[in-house]
Scaffold this motif. Structure first.
Motif, PDB file in Angstrom:
ATOM      1  N   ARG A 223       0.817  -1.221   0.000  1.00  0.00           N
ATOM      2  CA  ARG A 223       0.000   0.000   0.000  1.00  0.00           C
ATOM      3  C   ARG A 223       0.847   1.266   0.000  1.00  0.00           C
ATOM      4  O   ARG A 223       0.407   2.315  -0.486  1.00  0.00           O
ATOM      5  CB  ARG A 223      -0.936   0.014   1.206  1.00  0.00           C
ATOM      6  N   THR A 224       2.042   1.207   0.544  1.00  0.00           N
ATOM      7  CA  THR A 224       2.859   2.411   0.687  1.00  0.00           C
ATOM      8  C   THR A 224       4.216   2.317   0.009  1.00  0.00           C
ATOM      9  O   THR A 224       4.907   3.327  -0.111  1.00  0.00           O
ATOM     10  CB  THR A 224       3.069   2.737   2.175  1.00  0.00           C
ATOM     11  N   GLY A 225       4.608   1.116  -0.431  1.00  0.00           N
ATOM     12  CA  GLY A 225       5.911   0.938  -1.063  1.00  0.00           C
ATOM     13  C   GLY A 225       5.875   1.191  -2.558  1.00  0.00           C
ATOM     14  O   GLY A 225       4.863   1.600  -3.133  1.00  0.00           O
ATOM     15  N   ARG A 226       7.002   0.932  -3.209  1.00  0.00           N
ATOM     16  CA  ARG A 226       7.127   1.125  -4.665  1.00  0.00           C
ATOM     17  C   ARG A 226       6.633  -0.140  -5.368  1.00  0.00           C
ATOM     18  O   ARG A 226       7.410  -0.941  -5.879  1.00  0.00           O
ATOM     19  CB  ARG A 226       8.578   1.439  -5.045  1.00  0.00           C
ATOM     20  N   LEU A 227       5.318  -0.295  -5.393  1.00  0.00           N
ATOM     21  CA  LEU A 227       4.709  -1.488  -5.973  1.00  0.00           C
ATOM     22  C   LEU A 227       4.574  -1.324  -7.486  1.00  0.00           C
ATOM     23  O   LEU A 227       3.976  -0.360  -7.970  1.00  0.00           O
ATOM     24  CB  LEU A 227       3.338  -1.738  -5.352  1.00  0.00           C
ATOM     25  N   THR A 228       5.146  -2.259  -8.214  1.00  0.00           N
ATOM     26  CA  THR A 228       4.985  -2.318  -9.667  1.00  0.00           C
ATOM     27  C   THR A 228       4.586  -3.726 -10.051  1.00  0.00           C
ATOM     28  O   THR A 228       4.670  -4.665  -9.246  1.00  0.00           O
ATOM     29  CB  THR A 228       6.290  -1.938 -10.403  1.00  0.00           C
ATOM     30  N   LEU A 229       4.137  -3.889 -11.285  1.00  0.00           N
ATOM     31  CA  LEU A 229       3.820  -5.206 -11.824  1.00  0.00           C
ATOM     32  C   LEU A 229       4.617  -5.358 -13.108  1.00  0.00           C
ATOM     33  O   LEU A 229       4.439  -4.594 -14.048  1.00  0.00           O
ATOM     34  CB  LEU A 229       2.310  -5.327 -12.076  1.00  0.00           C
ATOM     35  N   ASN A 230       5.537  -6.334 -13.119  1.00  0.00           N
ATOM     36  CA  ASN A 230       6.526  -6.462 -14.183  1.00  0.00           C
ATOM     37  C   ASN A 230       6.275  -7.694 -15.037  1.00  0.00           C
ATOM     38  O   ASN A 230       6.011  -8.777 -14.516  1.00  0.00           O
ATOM     39  CB  ASN A 230       7.934  -6.558 -13.580  1.00  0.00           C
ATOM     40  N   THR A 231       6.403  -7.506 -16.354  1.00  0.00           N
ATOM     41  CA  THR A 231       6.259  -8.601 -17.310  1.00  0.00           C
ATOM     42  C   THR A 231       7.279  -8.393 -18.420  1.00  0.00           C
ATOM     43  O   THR A 231       7.563  -7.255 -18.798  1.00  0.00           O
ATOM     44  CB  THR A 231       4.853  -8.621 -17.934  1.00  0.00           C
ATOM     45  N   PHE A 232       7.834  -9.498 -18.937  1.00  0.00           N
ATOM     46  CA  PHE A 232       8.745  -9.422 -20.074  1.00  0.00           C
ATOM     47  C   PHE A 232       8.198 -10.260 -21.228  1.00  0.00           C
ATOM     48  O   PHE A 232       7.745 -11.385 -21.016  1.00  0.00           O
ATOM     49  CB  PHE A 232      10.141  -9.924 -19.691  1.00  0.00           C
ATOM     50  N   TYR A 233       8.243  -9.682 -22.408  1.00  0.00           N
ATOM     51  CA  TYR A 233       7.842 -10.374 -23.628  1.00  0.00           C
ATOM     52  C   TYR A 233       9.047 -10.480 -24.547  1.00  0.00           C
ATOM     53  O   TYR A 233       9.883  -9.571 -24.587  1.00  0.00           O
ATOM     54  CB  TYR A 233       6.733  -9.595 -24.355  1.00  0.00           C
ATOM     55  N   ASP A 234       9.125 -11.564 -25.294  1.00  0.00           N
ATOM     56  CA  ASP A 234      10.158 -11.683 -26.312  1.00  0.00           C
ATOM     57  C   ASP A 234       9.544 -12.340 -27.534  1.00  0.00           C
ATOM     58  O   ASP A 234       8.742 -13.266 -27.411  1.00  0.00           O
ATOM     59  CB  ASP A 234      11.346 -12.502 -25.803  1.00  0.00           C
ATOM     60  N   PHE A 235       9.912 -11.844 -28.681  1.00  0.00           N
ATOM     61  CA  PHE A 235       9.381 -12.327 -29.952  1.00  0.00           C
ATOM     62  C   PHE A 235      10.536 -12.882 -30.771  1.00  0.00           C
ATOM     63  O   PHE A 235      11.521 -12.193 -31.025  1.00  0.00           O
ATOM     64  CB  PHE A 235       8.713 -11.183 -30.730  1.00  0.00           C
ATOM     65  N   GLY A 236      10.412 -14.132 -31.176  1.00  0.00           N
ATOM     66  CA  GLY A 236      11.453 -14.720 -32.004  1.00  0.00           C
ATOM     67  C   GLY A 236      11.643 -16.186 -31.700  1.00  0.00           C
ATOM     68  O   GLY A 236      11.265 -16.679 -30.637  1.00  0.00           O
TER      69      GLY A 236
END
Length: 244
Positions: A223-236
């Motif tokens: 609720r108070t921290g540096r919350l992110t939601l991370n995803t990586f995509y790669d094509f090939g």
């Protein structure tokens, strides 16, 4: 049944140039970002891979809901191909979608965590970041490596860059801090500021770093921290996803 993690349609897709490269962002991305925040609060976080060796993301993560991941990919696969000139016939691979919180104190970080980095050098590797925190938590900065002039690391420049980079940090260890505006090794090109419910998409081959305020952002509370939601995509055909 109502989808708790639906994307606001139509998305307001914007593009900015940072240095020589394009970064795409979408504000007000989710219809109900609070639902995702609540999910994070109920999740069990674990250290990111590499943390024991003081490498990679300096914090903890928890897997995000599959429904969010499916919605994200349905929108982003064609969006990335269109905006980043990815050939239509290339297959997609992706990492898990992970909630992330910055929790490592600067004095506990390793040298590789104290400088800009790249996620992968493959040509169509894309990083996707959803901010579930506000502008008090900084943003994502992009950089040019002064000695080589590189902003983006490709298969052709990877070895050259790493040789110079490692020689530099072996000669002089970087200061134990979260990187921000540049130093004698890297020039600051620009930053995409954090904003609650802002999605940012950029090539993972760009030299980048999380710009944070350690006094506020080193916090394990979603609720108070540096919350992110991370995803990586790669094509090939030889695609691979990184969580560094």
């Amino acid at each position: 049944m109502t989808d708790a993690f639906s994307i606001r349609m139509p998305p307001d897709i914007r593009s900015v140039k940072v240095g020589d490269h394009q970064v795409v962002f979408i504000d007000n991305f989710l219809e109900d970002p609070q639902a995702l925040l609540e999910q994070a609060c109920q999740s069990r976080f674990e250290p990111y891979p590499g943390q024991v060796n003081k490498k990679g993301y300096p914090g903890i993560r928890a897997e995000a809901p599959a429904a969010y991941s499916a919605n994200l990919t349905e929108l982003l696969e064609p969006l990335i191909k269109l905006n980043f000139q990815v050939p239509e016939d290339l297959p997609l691979r992706k990492s898990i979608c992970a909630f992330s919180l910055t929790t490592t104190q600067p004095q506990d970080m390793g040298p590789l965590q104290c400088t800009p980095h790249f996620d992968a050098s493959t040509p169509h590797h894309m990083a996707v970041l959803l901010y579930l925190c506000d502008e008090q938590h900084g943003g994502t900065g992009f950089y040019r490596h002064k000695a080589t002039g590189l902003q983006q690391i490709t298969p052709e420049t990877r070895e050259q860059y790493l040789d110079v980079y490692y020689e530099e940090i072996n000669r002089r260890l970087p200061a134990q801090r979260y990187f921000d505006r540049g130093d004698e090794q890297f020039s600051f090109l620009g930053m995409i500021p954090a904003r609650f419910n802002r999605l940012v998409v950029y090539p993972g081959s760009l030299l980048h770093s999380a710009c944070i305020n350690p006094a506020r952002s080193i916090n394990s509370d979603p609720r108070t921290g540096r919350l992110t939601l991370n995803t990586f995509y790669d094509f090939g055909l030889a695609a691979s996803a990184s969580l560094d």
